[in-house]
Design a protein around this motif. Structure first.
Motif, PDB file in Angstrom:
ATOM      1  N   PRO A 141      -0.857   9.077   6.114  1.00 39.90           N
ATOM      2  CA  PRO A 141      -1.302   8.473   7.563  1.00 39.90           C
ATOM      3  C   PRO A 141      -0.436   7.031   7.740  1.00 39.90           C
ATOM      4  O   PRO A 141      -0.004   6.708   8.712  1.00 39.90           O
ATOM      5  N   SER A 142      -0.425   6.519   6.526  1.00 38.84           N
ATOM      6  CA  SER A 142       0.254   5.179   6.609  1.00 38.84           C
ATOM      7  C   SER A 142       1.935   5.305   6.659  1.00 38.84           C
ATOM      8  O   SER A 142       2.583   4.128   6.857  1.00 38.84           O
TER       9      SER A 142
ATOM     10  N   LEU C 247      -6.638   2.844   4.959  1.00 39.10           N
ATOM     11  CA  LEU C 247      -5.427   3.651   4.760  1.00 39.10           C
ATOM     12  C   LEU C 247      -4.113   2.949   5.245  1.00 39.10           C
ATOM     13  O   LEU C 247      -3.129   3.774   5.037  1.00 39.10           O
ATOM     14  N   ASP C 248      -4.187   1.881   5.704  1.00 36.52           N
ATOM     15  CA  ASP C 248      -2.787   1.153   5.934  1.00 36.52           C
ATOM     16  C   ASP C 248      -2.162   1.987   7.115  1.00 36.52           C
ATOM     17  O   ASP C 248      -0.866   1.781   7.066  1.00 36.52           O
ATOM     18  N   GLY C 261       2.964 -16.317   6.428  1.00 38.88           N
ATOM     19  CA  GLY C 261       4.126 -16.267   5.927  1.00 38.88           C
ATOM     20  C   GLY C 261       4.499 -14.746   5.128  1.00 38.88           C
ATOM     21  O   GLY C 261       5.740 -14.736   4.677  1.00 38.88           O
ATOM     22  N   GLU C 262       3.524 -13.867   5.180  1.00 35.60           N
ATOM     23  CA  GLU C 262       4.062 -12.669   4.545  1.00 35.60           C
ATOM     24  C   GLU C 262       4.013 -11.693   5.553  1.00 35.60           C
ATOM     25  O   GLU C 262       3.251 -11.546   6.382  1.00 35.60           O
ATOM     26  N   VAL C 263       4.961 -10.677   5.704  1.00 32.66           N
ATOM     27  CA  VAL C 263       4.894  -9.468   6.479  1.00 32.66           C
ATOM     28  C   VAL C 263       3.913  -8.470   6.048  1.00 32.66           C
ATOM     29  O   VAL C 263       3.627  -8.267   5.033  1.00 32.66           O
ATOM     30  N   VAL C 264       2.921  -8.171   6.976  1.00 35.16           N
ATOM     31  CA  VAL C 264       1.936  -7.314   6.841  1.00 35.16           C
ATOM     32  C   VAL C 264       2.416  -5.757   6.570  1.00 35.16           C
ATOM     33  O   VAL C 264       3.291  -5.599   6.951  1.00 35.16           O
ATOM     34  N   ARG C 265       1.851  -5.278   5.187  1.00 34.09           N
ATOM     35  CA  ARG C 265       2.186  -3.817   5.012  1.00 34.09           C
ATOM     36  C   ARG C 265       1.987  -2.809   6.166  1.00 34.09           C
ATOM     37  O   ARG C 265       0.818  -3.105   7.115  1.00 34.09           O
ATOM     38  N   GLY C 266       2.367  -1.707   6.052  1.00 38.43           N
ATOM     39  CA  GLY C 266       2.101  -0.770   7.162  1.00 38.43           C
ATOM     40  C   GLY C 266       3.233  -0.593   7.928  1.00 38.43           C
ATOM     41  O   GLY C 266       4.308  -1.349   8.024  1.00 38.43           O
ATOM     42  N   ALA C 267       3.431   0.417   8.672  1.00 36.58           N
ATOM     43  CA  ALA C 267       4.797   1.038   9.364  1.00 36.58           C
ATOM     44  C   ALA C 267       5.091   0.301  10.640  1.00 36.58           C
ATOM     45  O   ALA C 267       5.887   0.005  11.096  1.00 36.58           O
TER      46      ALA C 267
END
Lengths: 214, 101, 591
Positions: A141-142, C247-248, C261-267
């Protein structure tokens, strides 16, 4: 315990028995639940120009499967097509099990209801194969919002299939005892379970083209 | 559904099988159309049209909506109105919004 | 399943057979479930109130250790008894959540709806007793989950009761508990609303036509529809947010979002506004879920204590249906400042103005009902009367918020807090108190003390206004609503800052003003004056279910038949002054 009125027979002015009105109300709320999911899908898909595009790093990783750069091409249309047929067939077997009870043929009922349960099982097996293929290619899903929507909508639908399988399984097995004591009430139960089951089929009818084909 | 006589019910059952065949045919059509090179708008239109026909068949025949009671219709009408609002409200919210054109 | 006729002696028989657990804990009797709901909801009402008192201490005396409870809050929340900003945020989010979803709705719908609706329509129980029991226990589980979230690392949810992403997605673990709790609460009210609608459609006794239903039943019916159709989108949104957190996924997370200051994970590629749409699609109808049952209770109490029919009963019914319908198409007035287009803002501004009309119709009808009545000023009536101006203030102060232009200044200030608290606190909660005093004799067969009731009412009435009126002043001055120090660091807040202490002291006093109520409630269960079957000389069917409390499973010794409308007070041909709905002859033996 007191008897609740109109548990079995229909109330004259509404023409309905309690459970039938109840299940339709429940389905109305389900319409709103899936409505929200579809609405979100539309909003996200039209809002993000890259919604359907597979990012480079994932496309490379996919290797042979990555010739196309559109997410929906990653979905397995033949399997989903098969699953559509399975679900449609199970809708017919469901309604036939109700017809059998109306004709007071309990043996036929067992047969049709058993088939319905088998179809539900089959649907879940095919679904599992599909999911597994995604996971084995590191597609989660990510990975992107299209896959996120795909997993959420089909996952929630699969939960509904499992719910229906449990109810139908109960009505096929231990719950079928009621046929001997309260046949009319039991027939109502099958009708109500059927309404739910057809709705699950109906949701899939819309899920299939909007996720796999467009 | 209040088919009482045995004959009526058997006739009803035949109808279910006809609908089944129709549903399978429509599924084949919708998959087939997806392999044609239609424009996005046309593809969405055809896919939704076929899905609506199929959905109508399931709801109308399998769920007996054709011969259902008024109370159910009223509830479903209400639901459909709110469903439409929910479907289009959020997307229309973007018209002329800040940061998009 | 027995098919016995409902003779009283059979009930007695069944009654004794039930185990204690079946009778009081996992009961399927709507009256017991109603009491369970009521007790749980009142506990949460108190708990939510205590959270608010801690916040009010912090606002009035920022940086000073909280008295009494300060020591037990723990070093993570309040080292040395001094509240940390993070803890203040938890309190804010959880006060809102608990008050709305765990206290007031369960009280209004779960408790009063469950207990009174089947009685008012002459039904032996709800249509689906097992579902009713499940609904309560799912609600209780949701409550436990919400409560437990205070004890997970990082504490409870702290992104406001609205849980806007991206803040809520990057928040501590408590947010996931919040989402889980919400899913349970949504499931519970879904089960409840199906049950209510089926019960009202199917189980009305003979003669009880739609236009003979007490207004309270109408209010509950519309409320049930709102819960049924508005809650599922929030359930969907809850799943999305849970997936974003666990589940990001990026449903609500835009591309390239940078936090600390950090890019958030995920698409990325998601839409934070999507959450707001789905949330407010529920949460605006939810406002009417809070207010409609309250109006229903007030209507019952006012008709009963003015001793005359409600003025404009039919208009009230149609207005409440219209209100319910419109409440689904006003949600985006909460979102004027999100950058949404002006065209769509205008649309939602217009619908918002339209929805004020049915509210005004109902309020006017209730007000006009007082005209020419010989009013009995007992405790329930005092609370019901206070509801009218309080809800009026709450409603009218909403208009400037509904206009997209004036909302720019007022959005997210204390003005908003003042507005909706006037609707819900001295509005709905007063109506709930009116209901408790009014139906207590039905539940116990005894009356609550009128003296203690008045001792509860008058201080509460004055103090409520002392708390919420200054919020308008602060809000108009531009004080933002979520500041943990009450606005101390803002120059524009300085002229109105002194109100903080005033409001907080009023809030602490309000706590003490509730003591007479609690004492009254518990004392009256055993010691209250016994009052017969129909102490208020009321006309609606719940009083026909004699004795009080009605028999378990079945309610009515004989199924009543209804002959007339719900509020036949002071009919000229009848000297006693009222004609119950089920009475066949003018003379009534009851009361």
């Amino acid at each position: 315990m007191v008897e609740i009125p109109y548990n079995v027979e229909a109330r004259p002015d509404t023409g309905l028995y309690n459970a039938k009105l109840g299940i339709w109300l429940f389905l109305a709320s389900e319409v709103m639940l899936f409505g929200a999911l579809f609405s979100s899908y539309v909003l996200l898909r039209t809002g993000d120009p890259n919604f359907m595009t597979i990012p480079h790093e994932i496309a490379e990783h996919l290797g042979g499967h990555g010739e196309s750069h559109v997410w929906s091409d990653q979905l397995n249309v033949p399997l989903a097509f098969l699953n559509t047929l399975v679900l449609i067939f199970s809708s017919v077997t469901m309604v036939m099990s109700w017809v059998s009870l109306k004709l007071e043929d309990f043996g036929k009922y067992k047969l049709w209801m058993g088939l319905t349960c088998l179809c539900a099982l089959g649907f879940m097996v095919i679904k599992a194969i599909e999911y597994n293929a995604k996971f084995s290619h590191d597609l989660f899903p990510s990975s992107g919002n299209f896959l996120a929507i795909y997993f959420t909508m089909t996952g929630l639908h699969a939960l509904h299939v499992i719910g229906g399988l449990i109810v139908n399984g109960y009505l096929w097995g231990p719950g079928a005892k009621m046929w001997k004591t309260e046949p009319e009430r039991f027939t109502n139960r099958i009708e109500v379970a059927g309404l739910y089951w057809h709705f699950v089929d109906l949701v899939w009818i819309f899920l299939f083209p909007s996720l796999y084909l467009l | 559904m209040t088919g009482h006589s045995v004959e009526e019910i058997k006739q009803e059952a035949r109808k279910y099988w006809v609908v089944f065949v129709a549903l399978v045919a429509l599924t084949v059509i919708t998959v087939g159309v997806s392999y044609l090179d239609l424009s996005t708008g046309m593809a969405v239109f055809v896919a939704l049209l076929v899905a609506c026909v199929k959905g109508g068949l399931v709801a109308g025949v399998f769920m007996h909506l054709i011969s259902e009671r008024q109370a159910i219709f009223a509830i479903l009408l209400l639901t459909v109105i709110f469903f439409v609002v929910l479907m289009f409200g959020p997307t229309f919210g973007r018209i002329g919004s800040v940061g998009t054109s | 399943m027995s098919v016995l006729e409902t003779h009283p002696e059979d009930h007695e028989h069944v009654h004794h057979d039930e185990s204690w657990l079946r009778k009081y804990v996992f009961s399927q009797d709507h009256k017991v479930i109603g009491i369970q709901y009521g007790f749980t909801a009142l506990c949460f009402l108190l708990f939510g109130f205590l959270l608010m008192l801690m916040m009010r201490w912090q606002l009035a005396y920022p940086g000073q250790p909280i008295p009494i409870v300060g020591g037990i809050l723990g070093a993570d929340n309040a080292p040395g008894g001094i509240m940390l900003p993070e803890f203040y945020n938890q309190l804010g989010a959880m006060h809102g959540t608990i008050m709305v979803f765990l206290a007031i709705v369960p009280l209004a719908v779960g408790a009063f709806g469950n207990y009174v609706v089947p009685l008012q329509i002459g039904a032996p129980d709800m249509a689906f007793p097992k579902l009713n029991m499940m609904s309560y226990w799912v609600y209780a589980t949701g409550g436990v989950v919400m409560f437990a979230s205070f004890f997970v690392p990082g504490g409870a949810a702290n992104s406001g009761w609205t849980s806007y992403p991206p803040l809520s997605v990057t928040a501590t673990a408590g947010q996931s508990w919040w989402l889980l709790g919400m899913v349970l609460l949504i499931t519970s009210s879904l089960l409840g609303s199906v049950n209510f609608i089926v019960t009202i459609f199917q189980l009305r006794v003979e003669g009880l036509t739609w236009m003979r239903l007490p207004f309270f039943v109408w209010a509950q019916l519309v409320t049930a529809f709102l819960l049924l159709l508005a809650f599922p989108p929030l359930e969907a949104a809850g799943f999305f947010q849970l997936m974003d957190r666990v589940l990001d996924t990026s449903f609500f997370m835009p591309s390239g979002l940078v936090v600390s200051g950090e890019v958030v994970r995920g698409a990325g590629g998601g839409s934070p506004l999507l959450w707001q749409h789905l949330f407010w699609f529920l949460a605006h109808p939810e406002v009417y879920v809070l207010i409609l049952p309250a109006m229903g209770i007030v209507a019952e109490v006012i008709a009963n204590n003015t001793r005359k029919p409600l003025w404009g009963y039919k208009s009230m019914v149609y207005a409440s249906i219209f209100l319910g319908f419109m409440s689904f198409i006003v949600w985006a007035h909460h979102m004027f400042l999100t950058g949404m287009g002006t065209t769509i803002s205008t649309f939602f501004q217009t619908t918002t103005m339209i929805i004020s009309i049915p509210s005004v119709i109902i309020l006017s009808a209730l007000l006009l009902s007082l005209w020419g009545g010989s009013i009995r000023f007992n405790t329930p009536m005092l609370f019901a009367l206070a509801f009218l101006p309080m809800f009026g203030i709450g409603g009218l102060t909403g208009l400037p918020l509904g206009f997209s232009a004036t909302d720019i200044h007022l959005h997210d200030t204390y003005y908003v807090i003042g507005h909706f608290h006037y609707v819900v606190a001295p509005g709905t909660i007063f109506a709930m108190f009116a209901g408790v005093y009014y139906w207590f004799p039905k539940v116990t067969g005894r009356r609550m003390s009128d003296f203690l009731g008045k001792l509860h009412f008058w201080p509460s009435f004055v103090l409520m206004n002392c708390i919420f009126m200054p919020m308008f002043i602060q809000g108009l001055a531009g004080v933002s609503r979520r500041l943990y120090d009450g606005g101390m660091q803002y120059a524009h807040a300085q002229p109105v800052l002194h109100w903080n202490q005033f409001m907080s002291i009023a809030a602490f006093c309000l706590f003490f003003a509730q003591i007479p109520f609690v004492v009254n409630l518990f004392l009256s269960i055993k010691r209250g004056k016994e009052c017969g079957d129909n102490p208020w000389q009321a006309t609606t069917l719940e009083w026909a279910a004699a004795p009080s409390p009605p028999v378990a499973h079945g309610n009515f010794p004989q199924t009543p038949v209804v002959h007339r409308g719900p509020y036949e007070y002071s009919p000229p041909e009848h000297p006693k002054g009222f004609m119950p709905q089920h009475a066949t002859v003018p003379a009534s033996e009851e009361g």
